[in-house]
Structure formats: C-alpha cells, structure tokens
Scaffold this active site. Structure first.
Site, PDB file in Angstrom:
ATOM      1  N   GLY A 122      15.613 165.018  -5.667  1.00 56.56           N
ATOM      2  CA  GLY A 122      14.573 166.028  -5.771  1.00 56.56           C
ATOM      3  C   GLY A 122      15.176 167.401  -5.899  1.00 56.56           C
ATOM      4  CE  LYS A 158      12.750 171.283   1.638  1.00 51.59           C
ATOM      5  NZ  LYS A 158      11.399 171.348   2.233  1.00 51.59           N
ATOM      6  N   GLY A 186      13.748 171.829  -5.897  1.00 51.47           N
ATOM      7  CA  GLY A 186      12.620 172.748  -5.863  1.00 51.47           C
ATOM      8  C   GLY A 186      13.029 174.118  -5.390  1.00 51.47           C
ATOM      9  N   GLY A 187      12.028 174.902  -4.951  1.00 50.07           N
ATOM     10  CA  GLY A 187      12.275 176.276  -4.566  1.00 50.07           C
ATOM     11  C   GLY A 187      13.247 176.406  -3.410  1.00 50.07           C
ATOM     12  CE1 TYR A 188      14.600 175.645   3.265  1.00 55.54           C
ATOM     13  CE2 TYR A 188      16.154 173.967   2.523  1.00 55.54           C
ATOM     14  CZ  TYR A 188      15.719 174.844   3.487  1.00 55.54           C
ATOM     15  OH  TYR A 188      16.382 174.935   4.671  1.00 55.54           O
ATOM     16  N   GLY A 189      15.679 174.205  -2.582  1.00 54.73           N
ATOM     17  CA  GLY A 189      16.999 173.745  -2.992  1.00 54.73           C
ATOM     18  C   GLY A 189      16.930 172.344  -3.555  1.00 54.73           C
ATOM     19  CE  LYS A 190      20.736 171.478  -7.762  1.00 61.48           C
ATOM     20  NZ  LYS A 190      22.029 171.331  -8.478  1.00 61.48           N
ATOM     21  CB  VAL A 191      15.840 166.473  -1.740  1.00 67.01           C
ATOM     22  CG1 VAL A 191      15.687 165.490  -0.599  1.00 67.01           C
ATOM     23  CG2 VAL A 191      14.965 167.697  -1.493  1.00 67.01           C
ATOM     24  CG  ASP A 248       1.462 174.538   1.595  1.00 69.78           C
ATOM     25  OD1 ASP A 248       0.471 174.705   0.852  1.00 69.78           O
ATOM     26  OD2 ASP A 248       2.621 174.436   1.162  1.00 69.78           O
TER      27      ASP A 248
END
Length: 950
Positions: free
Chosen positions: A623, A644, A625-630, A740
């Site tokens: 995965g 994460k 996204g905005g936070y980083g990679k998973v 959220d």
C-alpha cells in the site's frame, strides 16, 4: 583600540571566507551556470543574492545530488528577463520548472536540448515568444512537457515525435501555426496520453496517421484552431480516448461511423464546425456524459433514437441545428441528465414533459423552435425555456416559460461565519480562520467538465476539499469564486489558497504549490476533467524583504561567526532527539524524553522491522498513501503484520502518529484494528498493525477485490463496525470520537469480520459535561456531519452521521459523492415507502445484492435506520449503542447469528485473501504510480496525486 578592532574585523573576514570554502559544495560548472542565470534574471529569490552563498547549500529552488544540480524550480517567483543559453550547462538537470513567471520573455534557448537527462520541463504561463526549438527533440528521457500559455509562434517541430517516453504534451494557448507534423512526427508518440494543442492557429487537416490502435491518448484537445478537412476515421481506433474536443474549427465532411467504437469517451465536442451529413449514431457510447454538436450543417432529421438510450448522459447540446419533429419523451427520464439545450432548431408538434423524472434535470432550453403545444409535468425544479415558440403566443402567453430566465447563481465559498470582516491592501479573508492573509491566487481552467450546473454546492465543496487535502493545506483554507463558462466553453474560476497559521506563504511553499498545479500532481474530482492553472504574482513582503536586504551585509559577519556553534548545537540536539525520540511530545519542559506508557503495544527497533519486511523491499509493499508506504512483514514468531512507514517529511506524521499509538494501545475490541506495536527510531515513524487480508470495505464494494457480499454479510459488517464505534463512544475512558468514519477505514479480516481503523484524526472527550469537542473541521467530504461542519463542535453523533453514509454505501455500493451527486440526498429523494420490497430504490441497490439474495430481510428497517443516522440535526440521530441494538434486533428476528462471519452465511463461495488491493492503501485510485518528482513534492500527497496525470 583601533588596531584591535581591525584585528577583530580581519579575523571575522577570514573566518567568513573559510566558512564559505568549507560549505561550497556545488560543482563549479553548475555554479557558474546558476550565477550567469542570476545575472540575467531579475527578482530572483533573496537567497540567490547572498554574497558568496553556495547554490546547493542555500539557494531556494535548487536541489542537488552529489554536488550536481538536478532540479531547478522557481514557479511563481516573479522572475524577469530572458533564458540564457548557459542553461544547457546543467547537464545533470532532471526537472526544470519556471512556470507562472510572466516577466520571462524572449526565445526558448536551443541549448535546452543539451539537458539530456531532463524528464520534466514546465515553462507554462510565461511570456516566451518565437518558435519551439527543434533541439527539444533530443530530450529522450522527457516524460512531461508543458509550454502552454505563452506567446510561442511558428510550426510544431516534427522532432517532438522523437520523445518516445512523453506522456504529457501541452502546447495549448499559444500562437502556433502550420500543420500537425506526422510521418515522421507526432504519430510516433505511442505512450502519450495527453495531447493538448487547443487555442492556437493550427491549419490544414487532422492527419489520419496521428491515430491508430497502438495509441494511448486519453485527452485529445484540438479546439479553437483553424483546422479544415474531415474528421479522420482513425480516431475511432483509439479506444482509450475519454475526451475529444474538435470544436471551434472549420472541419467539414461527415462524421465517421466508427466514432461509435469509443466506448470509454466521456466528453465529445464537435460544435462550431462545418460538418454535414447525418447526425452521428452514438448509441454505443455507454460512458458519454457530455455531447455538443451545435452550429454545424447536418441534414434535417428527427431527433435520433440515441437521445433516449445513453444512460450516462449529463449534457446534450445541439443548438442552431437541423432537428425537426418531436422530442422523444424518454430523454427527460434519463437517470443522469442535467441539461438539454436544443434552441434554434425546427422542433415542432407537441412537447410532453410529463415524463420528467430525473432529480438532476436543471435546464430544458428549447427557445426559438416551432413548438405549438405543451403538456407540462412537475418539472422537478428544472427550468423550462420556450421563448420564441408559437406556444408562447397562445396557451403559455405571459408565463415564466416564455420569458428570458436566469439560472441559479454560481457557487462561491461562503464567508458567512466571518461576519463583516474586511481586509486592507492585497490581503483577503481566510474562510477557515476569518483572519486576513495573503493567499496564493490564480485561475483554474477546466477544459472538459462533465456538468454545467454552477450552483451545485456539494460538487464545488468536494473540489475545495480535494485542493486543501492534496496540496497539504488546512481544511477550509481554499476559496472559490468567479465561476463561469467562458467563450471557449471552459469552466474557469478564481481560487485563493491560504497559508496555515501565517500571513504569508514562504517561497518554498509557493514553489511547491506552483509545481503541484503545473505538473498536474494535483488531481481534481473526476467530474472536472483536464485542467490548467495560471497563477497571479505573489506578494512576498516587499518592505520586509527590502529591510532584510539592506541589513544583509551586517548580518553576514555575525552569521559566519555563529555557523560553527549552531552546527554543533544542531548535532547535539539531533543526538538528544535520537536518544530520546519522544521528548518533543511533552506538554512541558519537564518530560524526560522516554516513550509514553503504552499498554499492550510493543516497541520495535528499526532493524527488527527492516528484517521482517526484507529491507522494506518493493515486493513486500502492499500500500501507499499520504502517510507513506505499507509493507507486509513476518515477525520472528511467525505473526504476519502490516508495517506502515511514514515518508520522510510527511505532512501528516507526528501528531497523527502519537494519537494513533496512544489510542490503539489502550482500546481493545474485536471490531477495532489491533495495534501490534510501533517504531520511533533514527527519525523513522512506523506503526505495526495486525494484517487484514481482505482489504477495505470500499475495495470490496467497488468490485476490485473479486469478493461479492450478499445482503446477510453486509448486515454483519454493519453490525461489527457499529460495535467498534459504540465501544469507543461509551466504554473507552475517556470516550473517543473517531472523526473519520468511512468505508476505506473499515477493514475486513480473513473471515470478513469488520474492524474500524485509522485513528489519526480521533479526539478524546475529556469533558463529558460539555458533550462536544470544539475543534477545527477535519474528516472526509461526503461523510462529514453538516452540523459539525457549521459549528465546529464535534460530538459522537458526528460519527453516527458518517456511519449512516457507510450504511447507504452498503446498500448502493456507490461513493458518497459521485458525479456531483450526494448519496444522502439521492436516497432521500428516491425513497418510496409504498414499495414494500425495495422502498423505491430498486435502481440504486447494488446489483450484487439482488443477484446473490432472494429476500432482502430487514431491508426497510436497515434503510430507515441509515436515514435516521444522517438526519441534519444531531439530536435526531440515534447513538451508536442504539444503532447496535437495532441491527442486532434485525438479525435476531430473522434467525441470523450476529457473531459469525463464516462462509456458510451465504450460498456464494468465499475465498479469503483473493483481493487485489490492501486495507492500508490510502487512495482509491489504483493507477500505476510514477517515480517521485525531482522536487520531492509528492511527499505528503496521496497516491492519486502521484499517479500519472489524467
């Protein structure tokens, strides 16, 4: 005494020179090129004027790797001057962005062709003139070329066809002339997806060789030129095409029959040409939202049958045409239809609008036809225009239908909560804080939107939200105004982007924003289509800058003396930070820097997680996204986990990281995702979760995972999610508001047990007597509680509202906002309690449910509960514990087990783990991501913002 002062001055001068030598790291050739550019450009950033400053060490907009300049980005800096040929000396340059500097004039240097490693070249929104250098064809690595909105003239060089890696080519809004070069030429651009040549003076025909089945075009924009000849039939071979604009040319001949093969096309605009023959047969264009065939010379005919068959059609425009006879009434009941514009034709006979059923239908414009009688329906709030028809001289005389009518006013960001606040000078009111600040301003032009309703608040609020989120701005800090469709049929709007907790953006932030918008890193909601942005000059604080420049000489000596001690101090602070990584979390200076006391959460070392993910290998990445990679990992005890890892410089990071590990470490419930541990070491932030093999609820509802959920499983997923939220609201101490809740934050394990995830935005209700938390509005548009949005008072009922939206997703499998339509409003309008089986929602229920379920047990009660959850007023909504009880009652009364999620709950076979995605993927857009841009601005943006522009 004088001798001592002289000695001290000499010492300081020597120390200053020594300091400059120590930190001079830029390659000598690159440094010479940059200094040459500095001498030829005006208004360069102040850091460029610092005497003796080394470019790689201190010049804004310059990024280096191993002493070589790899990125030069000076978007919206107010630069003036010309482009020197010396720029060709930056032989390691990968990205060059000089966009939105109207003061840059003159010719493009042929030496740009010497930048053989260049992948991104953006010179949009400047004032360059003369021809495009043929030497640009030497840039074999180039993937993104934007020269739009200049004053370039001459012909398009055929050498651009040598750019075999190019996927974005934008030469729009110039003064280019001549024919489109092919054979050899642009027909070799096999991987190009964006072909933007609109608003030039191109002549000749559209070459048939430009298109074949090997092409990858998504957007072909040739509108606003002087093209002649017929439309080549080879366009029908490019089945990837989504937007085709050939309007405002002088094209003639008949429309090729094989345009009907473009099954992915969303917008087709052939208006304002000289096309003849029969109207095209568009029956097979199942994705078509917008079609305009106005102002041509088609032969007279009855309205074609495809008028009533295109289920995705939003906008139909055939004005100043040759239509005659009756309008088929079926067109008024198309589910997506918003506007029908058929004025100035020869339509006659009786008009029957009694079949109007679309809730979206905004406008029926039939002015200046031959309609003699009308049967009116309810019109469902749409505007009917009949001015200039015979019926206006008889039965409808003096009615509103026979008058010139105005549509609803266009949307504008509300400043109601700011009262009468006004600002002086060039400042404007920030709609989020109601304080005065200097926004980053400009005009957004959408070249092919699929709608024409400018009063749709939910649609434009989604644009505001996506701008603030994807540009890493505070929610609510985007203002839209001045919306209109211009003469080019582009949707244009003025936008103001406001800084967070400041009066001004700094230069680095302006460069980042300019790059994100010119490089197309920002992706708008799909309804808006392709766009371009033109920025206004930005005020960086002239008076302050002047004072700072005047003091620079005096300060330099002091800075030189302090550099060494500051560097030592910084190293000491870094050592302290790495040894006591949680010190910055303290609420007072007395914190000892130890990790918080976290119950049940294990601390992992960096090396442990590096080993269990195989050195964070790409093969283990599941995965992004905005936070980083998973990454998928396996611990030494065999447990499979999801790791994460935050990106360096992530715009989310610290606060969300702290919130999530503190909350998840102290709440334990089978319907909350389990936190295994965390790592905060050597500047790395990592969260370690239990691995959820079947992805997010959103992925499954979208059909991407391959798993089909029958009605019983959906009821159990709703119940499980509700139990997790009820635990947070009523059993956690103090209570927790998730803030959220959405289908991408509901994860499913191998047994399809639902678990609520992502607590980065959660809030504790520390004062139970107040019953709410006053806080800045955060969340996801479409799920956001309107009362919270208006009052900024967050309550548990805000989660209830969001959960109600998720319940509607379980029924329809649709996104909360899709093509400008809000699921809550759509369901509320369509509900019909007289329909005992489907409550009037037969057409909106996910077909998967009906296919796999013979009897929708408890459907009516489930729907009524969902609608109670999304009541406008929080006081009218149930609590989450009440939701749980009602869902349990539904399942018990129908003899269903409320705990098991086994495969036996349905006759459909369920195979765990066969999904293509992963629950920790932030983005719903699964397009192939490209490498991070040379600026590194992709950090902190979601995956969609890093995907190939579309």
């Amino acid at each position: 005494m004088a001798e001592k002062r002289q000695l001290l001055f000499c010492y300081m001068l020597v120390f200053s020179l020594w300091s400059c030598i120590v930190y001079a790291v830029t390659d000598s050739q690159d440094a010479a090129v940059l200094r040459s550019l500095k001498d030829q450009w005006g208004n360069v950033p102040p850091s460029w004027d610092t005497s003796g400053g080394d470019p790689c060490a201190s010049w804004e907009g310059v990024v280096c790797n191993n002493s070589r300049v790899t990125t030069l980005g000076l978007s919206t800096m107010g630069l003036t001057g010309t482009m020197s040929g010396d720029i060709g000396g930056l032989s390691e340059l990968i990205s060059l962005d000089l966009s939105f500097n109207r003061g840059l004039t003159g010719s493009l240097s042929p030496r740009l062709g010497d930048l053989r490693k260049l992948t991104v070249l953006i010179l949009a929104g400047c004032s360059f003139t003369n021809s495009i250098p043929t030497e640009l064809g030497n840039l074999s690595e180039l993937t993104f070329l934007a020269l739009n909105s200049n004053q370039l003239s001459g012909e398009i060089p055929a050498s651009l066809g040598q750019l075999s890696n190019l996927y974005w080519l934008d030469l729009a809004d110039n003064q280019l002339t001549g024919q489109i070069p092919v054979n050899p030429g642009l027909d070799n651009l096999k991987v190009a997806k964006h072909f933007h040549f609109n608003k030039n003076q191109l002549s000749g025909g559209i070459p048939g060789k430009l298109f074949d089945s090997d092409m990858s075009f998504i957007h072909v924009l040739l509108d606003g030129n002087q093209l002649v000849g017929s439309i080549p039939s080879t366009i029908g071979l490019v089945q990837s095409l989504e937007v085709l604009r050939l309007d405002r040319n002088s094209l003639n001949g008949s429309i090729p029959l094989n345009l009907n093969n473009l099954t992915n096309i969303i917008e087709m605009n052939l208006a304002h040409n000289k096309l003849i023959g029969a109207l095209p047969n568009l029956t097979g264009l199942i994705s078509l939202n917008y079609v305009d065939l106005s102002n041509n010379s088609f032969q007279r005919s009855e309205p074609p049958t495809w008028f009533s068959t295109l289920q995705s059609l939003n906008i139909l425009i055939i004005e100043y045409g040759s239509l005659q006879g009756s309008i088929p009434s079926g067109i008024f009941s198309l589910p997506q239809i918003q506007q029908i514009k058929l004025k100035n034709n020869a339509l006659s006979n009786k008009l029957d609008t009694s079949s109007v059923s679309s809730q979206q239908l905004q406008l029926i414009d039939l002015e200046n036809n031959n309609i003699s009688s009308v049967t009116l329906g309810s019109q469902q709030g749409s505007t009917l225009m009949l001015y200039g028809n015979p019926v206006c001289s008889s039965s409808l005389q003096n009615t509103v239908y026979c008058q010139i009518q105005q549509l609803d006013a266009s949307y504008s960001t509300s400043l109601v909560k700011c009262g009468t606040q006004t600002c002086k000078s060039d400042k404007k009111v920030n709609p989020q804080t109601c304080e005065c600040a200097y926004p980053y301003e400009g005009t957004l032009y959408f070249r092919a939107p699929s709608f024409r309703d400018l009063s749709n608040a939910s649609l434009f609020m989604s644009l505001e939200s996506s701008l603030s989120t994807n540009l890493s701005l505070s929610p609510g800090s985007v203002s839209l105004h001045g919306l209109s469709f211009n003469d080019d049929e582009y949707l244009q709007m003025d936008i103001d982007l406001f800084p967070t907790d400041a009066e001004l953006f700094n230069r680095s932030e302006i460069q980042r924003l300019g790059f994100a918008l010119s490089r197309q890193i920002y992706k708008p909601p799909v309804d808006f289509g392709p766009y371009y942005f033109i920025a206004s000059p930005y005020f960086f604080g002239g008076a302050i800058a002047g004072i700072a420049t005047g003091c620079a000489v005096l300060v330099l000596v002091l800075v030189a003396l302090g550099v060494y001690s500051l560097r030592l101090k910084k190293r000491a602070e870094q050592a302290m930070f790495f040894s006591k990584p949680f010190a910055s979390w303290a609420t007072s200076g007395k914190d000892n820097g130890e990790a918080p006391q976290l119950k049940g959460a294990r601390w992992f070392s960096y090396d442990e997680l590096k080993k269990c993910t195989n050195n964070f290998s790409e093969s283990n990445q599941i995965g992004s996204g905005g936070y980083g990679k998973v990454y998928r990992g396996m611990l030494s005890d065999g447990q499979v986990v999801a790791v994460k890892r935050a990106e360096k410089g992530s715009m989310q990071g610290g606060h969300e990281f702290k919130t999530e590990i503190e909350l998840l470490s102290r709440v334990h419930h089978k319907n909350l995702v389990g936190l295994v541990g965390f790592c905060f070491n050597q500047g790395d932030q990592m969260l370690v979760y239990e691995f959820m093999s079947n992805g997010t609820l959103r992925e499954i509802l979208s059909g991407r995972s391959g798993i089909e959920l029958d009605w019983k499983r959906r009821l159990r997923i709703a119940l499980g999610s509700a139990r997790g939220l009820a635990y947070l609201h009523e059993l956690a101490h103090p209570p927790i508001i998730h803030r959220d809740v959405k289908s991408t934050n509901i994860l499913l394990d191998e047994n399809l047990t639902a678990k609520v995830a992502d607590f980065g935005l959660s809030k504790l209700v520390s004062d139970a007597s107040k019953g709410h938390v006053s806080t800045q509005v955060k969340g996801t548009l479409g799920y956001l509680d309107p009362e919270y949005y208006m009052t900024q008072q967050l309550t548990e009922k805000s989660d209830v509202y969001s959960f109600g939206v998720v319940m509607l997703e379980l029924i329809t499998s649709r996104l909360p906002i899709e093509k400008g339509k809000y699921i809550v409003r759509e369901v509320r309008i369509a509900m019909d309690k007289n329909d005992e089986t489907h409550y009037g929602l037969r057409e909106r229920i996910d077909p998967v449910i009906i296919k796999n379920t013979s009897n929708l047990i408890g459907f009516s009660r489930f729907l009524e509960l969902a609608m109670q959850c999304v009541e406008e007023s929080a006081s009218d909504r149930p609590t989450m514990s009440e939701v749980v009880k009602l869902l349990e009652t539904m399942l018990h009364e129908d003899g269903l087990n409320t705990n098991s999620m086994s495969a036996s709950s349905s006759g459909t076979e369920f195979r765990p783990g066969n999904n293509n995605g992963h629950p920790y993927e932030d983005s719903l857009n699964r397009k192939e991501a490209i490498e991070s841009d040379a600026f590194g601005y992709s950090n902190g943006c979601d995956l969609q913002a890093r995907a190939e522009p579309k």
